[in-house]
Design a protein around this motif. Structure first.
Motif, PDB file in Angstrom:
ATOM      1  N   UNK A 193       0.818  -1.226   0.000  1.00 33.97           N
ATOM      2  CA  UNK A 193       0.000   0.000   0.000  1.00 33.97           C
ATOM      3  C   UNK A 193       0.850   1.273   0.000  1.00 33.97           C
ATOM      4  N   UNK A 194       1.773   1.358   0.986  1.00 40.18           N
ATOM      5  CA  UNK A 194       2.537   2.597   1.163  1.00 40.18           C
ATOM      6  C   UNK A 194       3.452   2.861  -0.043  1.00 40.18           C
ATOM      7  N   UNK A 195       4.166   1.832  -0.489  1.00 40.08           N
ATOM      8  CA  UNK A 195       5.074   1.982  -1.629  1.00 40.08           C
ATOM      9  C   UNK A 195       4.297   2.420  -2.875  1.00 40.08           C
ATOM     10  N   UNK A 196       3.146   1.770  -3.111  1.00 41.53           N
ATOM     11  CA  UNK A 196       2.358   2.138  -4.299  1.00 41.53           C
ATOM     12  C   UNK A 196       1.826   3.569  -4.175  1.00 41.53           C
ATOM     13  N   UNK A 197       1.336   3.926  -2.956  1.00 41.43           N
ATOM     14  CA  UNK A 197       0.749   5.266  -2.778  1.00 41.43           C
ATOM     15  C   UNK A 197       1.804   6.335  -3.059  1.00 41.43           C
ATOM     16  N   UNK A 202      -2.813   3.819  -6.874  1.00 43.84           N
ATOM     17  CA  UNK A 202      -3.816   3.509  -5.840  1.00 43.84           C
ATOM     18  C   UNK A 202      -4.641   2.313  -6.295  1.00 43.84           C
ATOM     19  N   UNK A 203      -4.494   1.207  -5.615  1.00 44.71           N
ATOM     20  CA  UNK A 203      -5.244   0.010  -6.014  1.00 44.71           C
ATOM     21  C   UNK A 203      -6.377  -0.311  -5.043  1.00 44.71           C
ATOM     22  N   UNK A 224      -5.788   7.691   5.088  1.00 46.95           N
ATOM     23  CA  UNK A 224      -5.525   6.548   5.992  1.00 46.95           C
ATOM     24  C   UNK A 224      -4.164   6.679   6.668  1.00 46.95           C
ATOM     25  N   UNK A 225      -3.325   7.575   6.142  1.00 46.86           N
ATOM     26  CA  UNK A 225      -1.978   7.736   6.727  1.00 46.86           C
ATOM     27  C   UNK A 225      -1.961   8.844   7.760  1.00 46.86           C
ATOM     28  N   UNK A 226      -3.129   9.501   7.970  1.00 43.61           N
ATOM     29  CA  UNK A 226      -3.137  10.668   8.863  1.00 43.61           C
ATOM     30  C   UNK A 226      -3.477  10.265  10.293  1.00 43.61           C
ATOM     31  N   UNK A 289       3.267   2.344   7.847  1.00 41.30           N
ATOM     32  CA  UNK A 289       4.463   3.082   8.272  1.00 41.30           C
ATOM     33  C   UNK A 289       5.698   2.679   7.477  1.00 41.30           C
ATOM     34  N   UNK A 290       5.795   1.360   7.112  1.00 44.95           N
ATOM     35  CA  UNK A 290       7.024   0.967   6.383  1.00 44.95           C
ATOM     36  C   UNK A 290       6.625   0.365   5.036  1.00 44.95           C
ATOM     37  N   UNK A 291       7.489   0.521   4.055  1.00 45.30           N
ATOM     38  CA  UNK A 291       7.183   0.031   2.707  1.00 45.30           C
ATOM     39  C   UNK A 291       7.347  -1.487   2.628  1.00 45.30           C
TER      40      UNK A 291
END
Ligand SMILES: O=C(O)CO[C@@H](C(=O)O)[C@@H](OCCCCCc1ccc2ccccc2c1)C(=O)NCCCCCc1ccc2ccccc2c1
Ligand SMILES: [Mg+2]
Ligand SMILES: [Mg+2]
Length: 349
Positions: A193-197, A202-203, A224-226, A289-291
């Protein structure tokens, strides 16, 4: 050496296989000799196609043309593509693609037909998604995972049956083969999720995360990251894990239909690794938090080494199921009603 030297072509194809995917390279080597070359080429053809799809530096009209015509390049001796972006990790595959074509054209025509047909369908599917900004809907989530991974499972099943090593029914049960691919792709989409965002991809379907936030909140899935949105991030994550998890029933049915031991290993190991990944990411806040969380090296080696058979694989998969069920138990106590949600970490302590 001359480009049409048999040994050189074989060496280079396996060299490119190892360069473009450690995990699949290892399991493809496990296959019985007559299938190893076919599946190696199948992988390289589709990875070549995917390297075009993943490359955000290619002009969209040029990209659509490349994706839709890629299947025909496999019949054009000498074709290569040298315009990949500088940080496209598998660009060397396209620069050396003439070597893959040499190998492809040496395969039995019955395999060439299967590979070219799947490549054509995948390329058309991918081009639909890069043409206009496709909304991230649940329907498109299903469509996309079918095109990039379900089709791979269907193509592999056709290869297994065409070789005679597996019954024709393996190729005929396309919904099981589809699930084999979707399960792997959905697990990757959840984990990455994080790496793609951060790459602007966005999948995750919008309907899911929008279900867990107050109506009037605007903005994209980045919410969602806030801070203060951890709870709806977790609810979205767990929803998608349960959605991916539903394919395990089909996976077990597919695996138990296989007769050839090497084909079983080739199919089971990626599924077991995906189960391990899904168990890791389920209800795990770290994915925001982590890729690309990776399962522990030991876990992967353990799966690779103990050469599962269907009973061992089933036991392993069910053990992962227990872990997920236990984690889900915790979720029962979380008041995730819409709009009135509490911070998840208060409960996770
Ligand atoms: O760029 C990357 O490194 C990751 O790309 C992902 C993406 O861009 O979404 C994404 O690219 C998808 C498009 C290209 C598919 C290439 C592929 C992968 C594995 C194969 C295994 C055997 C034979 C052919 C294969 C072809 C990706 O690699 N996702 C990993 C999951 C794909 C699963 C494919 C698959 C499906 C059914 C299977 C059944 C049995 C064994 C392996 C299977 C493997
Ligand atoms: Mg890719
Ligand atoms: Mg891709």
């Amino acid at each position: 050496p001359p480009k049409d030297d048999e040994k050189y072509i074989d060496f280079m194809n396996y060299y490119l296989l190892g360069l473009t995917s450690r995990s699949f390279a290892r399991v493809i080597q496990e296959l019985t000799p007559e299938l190893k070359d076919v599946v190696c080429v199948f992988y390289l053809v589709l990875r070549g196609l995917d390297t075009i799809e993943d490359d955000m530096t290619i002009d969209v009209n040029k990209k659509v043309e490349l994706l839709r015509n890629f299947h025909s390049y496999n019949y054009q001796k000498g074709w290569t593509f040298t315009e990949s972006g500088p940080n496209e990790k598998d660009r060397v595959l396209l620069e050396q693609y003439d070597i893959v074509i040499e190998k492809f054209l040496k395969l039995d025509p019955k395999y060439q037909t299967i590979i070219a047909d799947i490549c054509k369908q995948m390329g058309e599917g991918m081009s639909e998604f890069c043409l206009k900004e496709k909304p991230s809907t649940i329907e498109n989530y299903y469509l996309y995972t079918y095109y990039v991974a379900g089709l791979v499972g269907i193509g592999l099943s056709r290869i297994f049956s065409a070789s005679g090593l597996e019954d024709p029914s393996v190729a005929e049960k396309t919904e099981l083969a589809d699930s084999m691919g979707r399960f792997l792709q959905k697990t990757n989409i959840i984990r990455d999720f994080l790496e793609d965002y951060e790459d602007g991809r966005k999948f995750w379907p919008d309907e899911v995360w929008k279900e867990f936030i107050p109506e009037d909140t605007e903005g994209d899935i980045g919410i969602l990251l806030k801070r203060n949105y951890e709870c709806c991030a977790m609810a979205t994550l767990n929803y998608l894990c349960v959605d991916a998890f539903q394919h395990v029933v089909d996976v077990l049915e597919y695996l138990s239909s296989l007769k050839d031991k090497t084909i079983f290993n080739f199919c089971a190991i990626p599924q077991l690794m995906a189960m391990s990944t899904l168990t890791l990411v389920f209800n795990n806040p770290d994915i925001f938090k982590t890729k690309s969380l990776k399962t522990r090296k030991g876990e992967t080696v353990k799966i690779m080494r103990n050469n599962p058979d269907i009973s061992a694989a089933t036991v392993t998969i069910l053990s992962y199921t227990d872990i997920i069920a236990d984690k889900a138990e915790i979720l029962k106590y979380l008041p995730l009603e819409k709009g009135n949600y509490k911070k998840l970490d208060e409960y996770m302590k």
